[in-house]
Scaffold this active site. Structure first.
Site, short mmCIF file in Angstrom:
data_model
loop_
_atom_site.label_atom_id
_atom_site.label_comp_id
_atom_site.label_asym_id
_atom_site.label_seq_id
_atom_site.Cartn_x
_atom_site.Cartn_y
_atom_site.Cartn_z
N GLN A 101 8.11 27.85 2.61
CA GLN A 101 6.68 27.97 2.95
C GLN A 101 5.98 28.86 1.93
O GLN A 101 4.77 28.97 1.93
CB GLN A 101 6.53 28.59 4.34
N ASP A 104 4.94 31.65 -3.83
CA ASP A 104 5.10 32.59 -4.94
C ASP A 104 5.94 32.09 -6.11
O ASP A 104 5.99 32.74 -7.17
CB ASP A 104 5.67 33.93 -4.43
N HIS A 119 3.59 24.70 1.31
CA HIS A 119 2.20 25.20 1.34
C HIS A 119 1.58 25.36 -0.04
O HIS A 119 0.56 26.03 -0.18
CB HIS A 119 2.15 26.53 2.12
N CYS A 147 -13.30 24.24 -13.55
CA CYS A 147 -12.42 23.17 -14.05
C CYS A 147 -12.69 22.94 -15.53
O CYS A 147 -13.84 22.80 -15.95
CB CYS A 147 -12.70 21.90 -13.24
N CYS A 150 -14.25 19.00 -15.76
CA CYS A 150 -15.57 18.59 -15.26
C CYS A 150 -16.49 19.78 -14.95
O CYS A 150 -17.65 19.58 -14.59
CB CYS A 150 -15.44 17.69 -14.03
#
Ligand code: BJW
Ligand code: ZN
Length: 241
Positions: A101, A104, A119, A147, A150
């Site tokens: 989960q 890191d 996750h 981004c 775009c």
């Protein structure tokens, strides 16, 4: 060495397929705070303030500041003896699926080959406009980041409350726990779905369930063996060099 640890070790050695689920507790000894509990990341913040799409729409700067702080912390962390023991198990056994989960990336740094990151990953960002996912290791990151393709606003490539997990990730995670004969559940409070259901799926399909945690959790009731203590201490004894 105590009885439950020996029993768990023997089951692991004799297993055909192993599924491992890890949570924030495995990275605690690397210096990453857990989410819940006295020293948890959410001591001062409620989850809905930070880990939801609504929180991000309301205040992207606050959410990015929290992630920037965590990225800076993760960048200084190295895998601990618990991560290394699981990587050893994977390489030695050959039929281990490691599901985490955690966002890191410490399992991969420890040598785990293809951890299933339920996750997401804190070193990836996703464009809210064109949806492109890219690795982004800038620390500190300009807030809010844009981004490169775009110009849209980037968000962490992380699954927040109320968001669906990726289909392929769910298939790999549930498939692994359905077909394993030993399930190893490490350092998770078992409060967040759907990850919290994996141990039950394994149990229902006849697997032997081993839990490693500092304290009892909802998983303890269904575990065949609960090993109470720090993952960095117990896992190297469960999976010796
Ligand atoms: C040690 C140790 C040491 C310490 N050694 N041990 C069904 C019923 C009810 C609700 C839901 C449901 N299905 C879905 C939901 C809603 C929600 C949910 O689960 N809510 C519950 C809290 C009630 N789930 C979702 O929204 C998920 N999406 C989803 O299912 O989509 C479909 C859907 C949506 C809505 C409704 C229904 C269906 C998405 C969940 C995303 C979770 N994201 C987070 C935050 C973002 C990631 C990030 O920024 O990092 O992920 S939540 C947070 O908790 C984080 C963690 O990965 C996750 C799990 O926490 P974990 O790892 O267990 O950590 P802690 O801190 O809780 O526990 C640490 C443990 O370690 C403790 O036990 C310590 O004792 C132990 N420990 N040191 C060993 N050294
Ligand atoms: Zn874009």
């Amino acid at each position: 060495m105590n009885g439950p640890l020996i029993q768990a070790r023997e089951r692991l050695s004799a297993s055909r397929r192993v599924a491992v689920l890890t949570g924030a507790g495995i990275s605690a000894e690397s210096g990453m705070p857990t989410f819940r509990g006295a020293d948890g990341l959410w001591r001062d913040f409620r989850p809905e303030q930070l880990a939801t799409p609504e929180a991000f729409s309301r205040d992207p700067k606050l959410v990015w500041e929290w992630y920037d702080w965590r990225r800076e912390r993760v960048a200084r962390c190295v895998p601990n003896a618990g991560h290394l023991a699981l990587a050893r198990l994977e390489h030695r056994h050959g039929a281990v699926t490691l599901v985490t989960q955690n966002v890191d990336g410490l399992h991969a740094l420890a040598g785990s080959l293809q951890p299933v990151e339920m996750h997401g990953n804190i070193w990836k960002a996703r464009c809210t406009a064109c949806h492109r996912v890219a690795e982004d290791r800038r620390v500190p990151i300009p807030i809010p980041p844009a981004c490169g393709i775009c110009g849209g606003m980037l968000r962490p490539h992380i699954v927040w409350f109320g968001e669906s997990l990726e289909g392929e990730v769910l298939e790999r995670a549930f498939g692994a726990f359905e077909y394993c004969d030993v399930a190893l559940i490490v350092g998770t409070s078992g409060q967040v779905q759907p990850a919290a259901s994996l141990a039950g799926v394994a149990r229902q399909n006849g697997a032997f369930v081993i839990e490693v945690n500092r304290e009892p959790t909802p998983h303890s009731a269904l575990a065949d063996v609960s090993l109470m203590g720090a993952a960095g201490d117990i896992l190297p004894r469960l999976i010796p060099e």
